[in-house]
Design an enzyme around this catalytic site. Sequence first.
Site, PDB file in Angstrom:
ATOM      1  N   PRO A   1     -60.181 100.201  13.361  1.00 53.20           N
ATOM      2  CA  PRO A   1     -61.583 100.498  13.654  1.00 53.20           C
ATOM      3  C   PRO A   1     -61.806 100.711  15.153  1.00 53.20           C
ATOM      4  CG  PRO A   1     -61.366  98.564  12.240  1.00 53.20           C
ATOM      5  CD  PRO A   1     -60.013  98.863  12.790  1.00 53.20           C
ATOM      6  N   GLU A   2     -62.113 101.929  15.543  1.00 52.30           N
ATOM      7  CA  GLU A   2     -62.473 102.239  16.919  1.00 52.30           C
ATOM      8  C   GLU A   2     -63.819 102.938  16.898  1.00 52.30           C
ATOM      9  OE1 GLU A   2     -59.309 103.441  19.469  1.00 52.30           O
ATOM     10  OE2 GLU A   2     -57.781 102.479  18.250  1.00 52.30           O
TER      11      GLU A   2
ATOM     12  N   LYS B   1     -68.081  99.603  19.486  1.00 47.77           N
ATOM     13  CA  LYS B   1     -67.413  99.137  18.274  1.00 47.77           C
ATOM     14  C   LYS B   1     -68.247  98.082  17.528  1.00 47.77           C
ATOM     15  CE  LYS B   1     -63.276  98.288  20.155  1.00 47.77           C
ATOM     16  NZ  LYS B   1     -61.838  97.990  20.155  1.00 47.77           N
TER      17      LYS B   1
ATOM     18  N   ASN C   1     -56.860 100.301  20.398  1.00 42.42           N
ATOM     19  CA  ASN C   1     -55.425 100.481  20.631  1.00 42.42           C
ATOM     20  C   ASN C   1     -54.950 101.916  20.470  1.00 42.42           C
ATOM     21  OD1 ASN C   1     -55.400  97.742  20.958  1.00 42.42           O
ATOM     22  ND2 ASN C   1     -53.740  97.350  19.521  1.00 42.42           N
TER      23      ASN C   1
ATOM     24  N   ARG D   1     -51.229  92.825  22.534  1.00 39.38           N
ATOM     25  CA  ARG D   1     -51.382  94.036  21.739  1.00 39.38           C
ATOM     26  C   ARG D   1     -50.183  94.946  21.973  1.00 39.38           C
ATOM     27  NH1 ARG D   1     -57.304  95.961  21.000  1.00 39.38           N
ATOM     28  NH2 ARG D   1     -58.551  94.092  21.324  1.00 39.38           N
TER      29      ARG D   1
END
Length: 268
Positions: free
Chosen positions: A2-3, A51, A165, A254
């Site tokens: 989800p971005e 977001k 990411n 990450r």
Amino acid sequence: MPEGDTVLQTAGRLHTALADRTLTRCDLRVPRFATADLTGRKVLGAVARGKHLLTRVEGGLTLHSHLRMDGAWRVYATGERWRGGPAHQIRAVLGNTEHTAVGYRLPVLELLRTRDEEKAVGHLGPDLLGPDWDAATALRNLLADPGRPLGEALLDQRNLAGIGNVYQAELCFLARATPWLPIGGLPAPTAARLVTTARQLLEANRDRPVRTTTAPAHRAPGSAPKERLWVYGRTGRPCLRCGTPVRTADQNGRPAYWCPRCQSGPTP
């Protein structure tokens, strides 16, 4: 993942299913708001801010949610079987006579006064897909700490809102810089182009079911989703530009992806 583009699409689905309809079902499965009942209230709309998701309900209330890494809102027709995950992962249910929206694995879910929305999202930088987008402000925010690694600066929602990411990895590749390069080390034209490119990528994908950052010349017909990205998720696979195996390493918990040949700068 989800971005900003995914969250905008989610807001659109929630708005279509819930807006201008009265809630006949409300179940918030978090301890703090477990007794809150929004039934009988009309949903005014659902919007994305970076977001974050803001679902506004009459009476001056807003249900604020954030998907983080794997949260999701699913919309079902009344009577349709829910398929978003096991029941224990459900955090919210909002329904009317036609549709039911079910929130799965939501790490952030809170009910607040609409007038207090800024307490939840006021810290965000310009929204790449929002009406407040301002490229100059976003660039100033990014360059305010020139020694900060590029990957970290892009992910900081206080600089500009909507990058996660996937876009972080793709933007670093397109800037030909590793995620560990101090952002102040980018040539000024490259830094300015980075902000413009970020906006272009999210705009291009705001309505696409499969996120794509590569040009058609670099994709085979019917290519898999990962073939539509330059480096994200392509560890050990050939770079679509030069053929060098893509590498990955941890950056603040990450995964960060880069091509050792196409991207310059420090690496772990």
